[in-house]
Design an enzyme around this catalytic site. Structure first.
Site, mmCIF file in Angstrom:
data_model
loop_
_atom_site.group_PDB
_atom_site.id
_atom_site.type_symbol
_atom_site.label_atom_id
_atom_site.label_comp_id
_atom_site.label_asym_id
_atom_site.label_seq_id
_atom_site.Cartn_x
_atom_site.Cartn_y
_atom_site.Cartn_z
ATOM 1 N N SER A 141 37.297 34.344 39.463
ATOM 2 C CA SER A 141 36.415 34.460 40.630
ATOM 3 C C SER A 141 35.451 33.283 40.609
ATOM 4 C CB SER A 141 35.613 35.762 40.523
ATOM 5 O OG SER A 141 34.546 35.748 41.455
ATOM 6 N N TYR A 154 30.740 41.312 35.268
ATOM 7 C CA TYR A 154 31.891 40.776 36.020
ATOM 8 C C TYR A 154 31.992 39.254 35.840
ATOM 9 C CZ TYR A 154 34.882 40.277 40.220
ATOM 10 O OH TYR A 154 35.890 39.987 41.113
ATOM 11 N N LYS A 158 35.044 37.176 34.189
ATOM 12 C CA LYS A 158 35.772 36.169 34.976
ATOM 13 C C LYS A 158 35.651 34.780 34.343
ATOM 14 C CE LYS A 158 37.400 38.959 38.125
ATOM 15 N NZ LYS A 158 38.831 39.304 38.067
HETATM 16 P P1 NAP Z 1 41.070 46.119 45.011
HETATM 17 O O1 NAP Z 1 41.410 46.014 46.457
HETATM 18 O O2 NAP Z 1 40.015 47.057 44.563
HETATM 19 O O3 NAP Z 1 42.451 46.457 44.209
HETATM 20 C C1 NAP Z 1 42.413 46.609 42.822
HETATM 21 C C2 NAP Z 1 43.814 46.766 42.264
HETATM 22 O O4 NAP Z 1 43.716 46.815 40.828
HETATM 23 C C3 NAP Z 1 44.478 48.074 42.689
HETATM 24 O O5 NAP Z 1 45.875 47.847 42.745
HETATM 25 C C4 NAP Z 1 44.145 49.020 41.508
HETATM 26 O O6 NAP Z 1 45.072 50.097 41.342
HETATM 27 C C5 NAP Z 1 44.266 48.040 40.344
HETATM 28 N N1 NAP Z 1 43.534 48.445 39.149
HETATM 29 C C6 NAP Z 1 42.197 48.663 39.006
HETATM 30 N N2 NAP Z 1 41.922 49.042 37.741
HETATM 31 C C7 NAP Z 1 43.099 49.058 37.067
HETATM 32 C C8 NAP Z 1 43.489 49.385 35.734
HETATM 33 N N3 NAP Z 1 42.596 49.763 34.819
HETATM 34 N N4 NAP Z 1 44.807 49.303 35.395
HETATM 35 C C9 NAP Z 1 45.739 48.934 36.318
HETATM 36 N N5 NAP Z 1 45.428 48.601 37.584
HETATM 37 C C10 NAP Z 1 44.135 48.668 37.956
HETATM 38 O O7 NAP Z 1 40.647 44.713 44.407
HETATM 39 P P2 NAP Z 1 40.830 43.221 45.006
HETATM 40 O O8 NAP Z 1 39.642 42.907 45.816
HETATM 41 O O9 NAP Z 1 42.192 43.064 45.568
HETATM 42 O O10 NAP Z 1 40.708 42.380 43.652
HETATM 43 C C11 NAP Z 1 41.839 41.934 42.931
HETATM 44 C C12 NAP Z 1 41.384 40.942 41.882
HETATM 45 O O11 NAP Z 1 40.735 39.851 42.537
HETATM 46 C C13 NAP Z 1 40.364 41.513 40.899
HETATM 47 O O12 NAP Z 1 40.596 40.962 39.618
HETATM 48 C C14 NAP Z 1 39.046 41.016 41.445
HETATM 49 O O13 NAP Z 1 38.071 40.933 40.449
HETATM 50 C C15 NAP Z 1 39.454 39.653 41.955
HETATM 51 N N6 NAP Z 1 38.533 39.093 42.956
HETATM 52 C C16 NAP Z 1 38.312 39.739 44.140
HETATM 53 C C17 NAP Z 1 37.436 39.180 45.057
HETATM 54 C C18 NAP Z 1 37.149 39.828 46.386
HETATM 55 O O14 NAP Z 1 36.284 39.318 47.105
HETATM 56 N N7 NAP Z 1 37.834 40.907 46.756
HETATM 57 C C19 NAP Z 1 36.807 37.962 44.766
HETATM 58 C C20 NAP Z 1 37.059 37.335 43.560
HETATM 59 C C21 NAP Z 1 37.937 37.909 42.665
HETATM 60 P P3 NAP Z 1 44.781 51.556 42.040
HETATM 61 O O15 NAP Z 1 45.010 51.360 43.519
HETATM 62 O O16 NAP Z 1 45.784 52.464 41.434
HETATM 63 O O17 NAP Z 1 43.365 51.887 41.722
#
Ligand code: NAP
Length: 243
Positions: A141, A154, A158
């Site tokens: 991130s 976080y 990251k």
């Molecule tokens: P999200 O929509 O909340 O989706 C999270 C995913 O991770 C879901 O498939 C969830 O499964 C799975 N997950 C969570 N905890 C888990 C565990 N302990 N074991 C296995 N699977 C797990 O998140 P997102 O926004 O797409 O984020 C994805 C990645 O991008 C993350 O690493 C996040 O930190 C990073 N990121 C996101 C943003 C942003 O703005 N959204 C920015 C920078 C980085 P379930 O559906 O079964 O819970």
């Protein structure tokens, strides 16, 4: 067994992981998604991947639990025989100001967002070393590079992923394995749907919009499939938020 490339996307059932899974399926990969608990979302994503011609499946295991990870990855290897692309993407937030942050919030985020990459990569790297090829991408991130108030846990996880990426790239390059990170800015997913002060964030983003999961997926597909000579990099995909 299959002669297509096999991609494993942790947290591939929703959000950024789902978009990456779809992009990799469109590029001709068989895609395995992992998830934590929401089976309905995972099964729906698998159906979408299959409709794209991918021999897709989903595996439920908690990436922060090494035993569950080892069991899950062995089953995946048994089913597919190889893993060519690993996207360490599963992640959570437990935001709080540092002064109020308890060990539970700290550990949950470090375990799910950073230790998970160690647990999942371990058996996958062993396999990729035998294959003498592979591409690993870690979802970091921009806050891992620049920090963010309320996200000490976080940001630490990251930032850790970036160090992990660079060290693995140095260790594994001679084995034909590339390791990179993507650093998303603010992306529209469940994780950010309750973001306060949205207008302030938008003012700081040169392109004046939040990113879409598909914006990250394009970068991931590029790092996974379209280049053979990029490794050890942390690619910022943030609409010019930080330049
Ligand atoms: P999200 O929509 O909340 O989706 C999270 C995913 O991770 C879901 O498939 C969830 O499964 C799975 N997950 C969570 N905890 C888990 C565990 N302990 N074991 C296995 N699977 C797990 O998140 P997102 O926004 O797409 O984020 C994805 C990645 O991008 C993350 O690493 C996040 O930190 C990073 N990121 C996101 C943003 C942003 O703005 N959204 C920015 C920078 C980085 P379930 O559906 O079964 O819970």
């Amino acid at each position: 067994m299959t002669d297509k490339k096999v991609a494993l996307v942790t947290g591939g059932s929703r959000g950024i992981g789902k978009a990456c899974a779809i992009e990799l399926a469109k590029a001709g990969c068989d895609v395995v998604i992992n998830y934590a608990g929401n089976s309905e979302a995972a099964e729906k994503t698998v159906e979408e991947l299959k409709a794209l011609g991918s021999n897709a499946s989903c595996y439920k295991f908690d990436v922060s639990n090494q035993e569950e990870v080892n069991e899950g990855i062995s089953k995946i290897i048994e089913q597919y025989g190889r893993i060519d692309i690993l996207l360490n993407n599963a992640g959570i937030t437990r935001d709080d100001l540092f002064i109020r942050m308890d060990a539970e919030k700290w550990n949950a985020v470090i375990n799910t967002n950073l230790n998970s990459a160690f647990y999942v990569s371990k058996p996958v790297v062993k396999l990729m070393m035998k294959q003498r090829s592979g591409a690993i991408i870690n979802t970091s991130s921009v806050v891992g590079l620049y920090g963010n108030p309320g996200q000490a846990n976080y940001s630490a996880a990251k930032a850790g992923l970036i160090g992990f990426t660079k060290s693995l790239a140095k260790e594994l390059g001679s084995r034909g394995i590339r390791v990179n990170a993507v650093c998303p800015g603010f992306i529209e997913t469940d994780m950010t749907k309750n973001l306060p002060n949205l207008d302030d964030y938008l003012k700081a983003i040169s392109l004046r919009r939040l990113g879409k999961a598909e914006d990250i997926a394009k970068a991931v597909k590029f790092l996974a499939l379209d280049t053979d000579y990029i490794t050890g990099q942390a690619l910022e995909v943030d609409g010019g938020m930080i330049i």
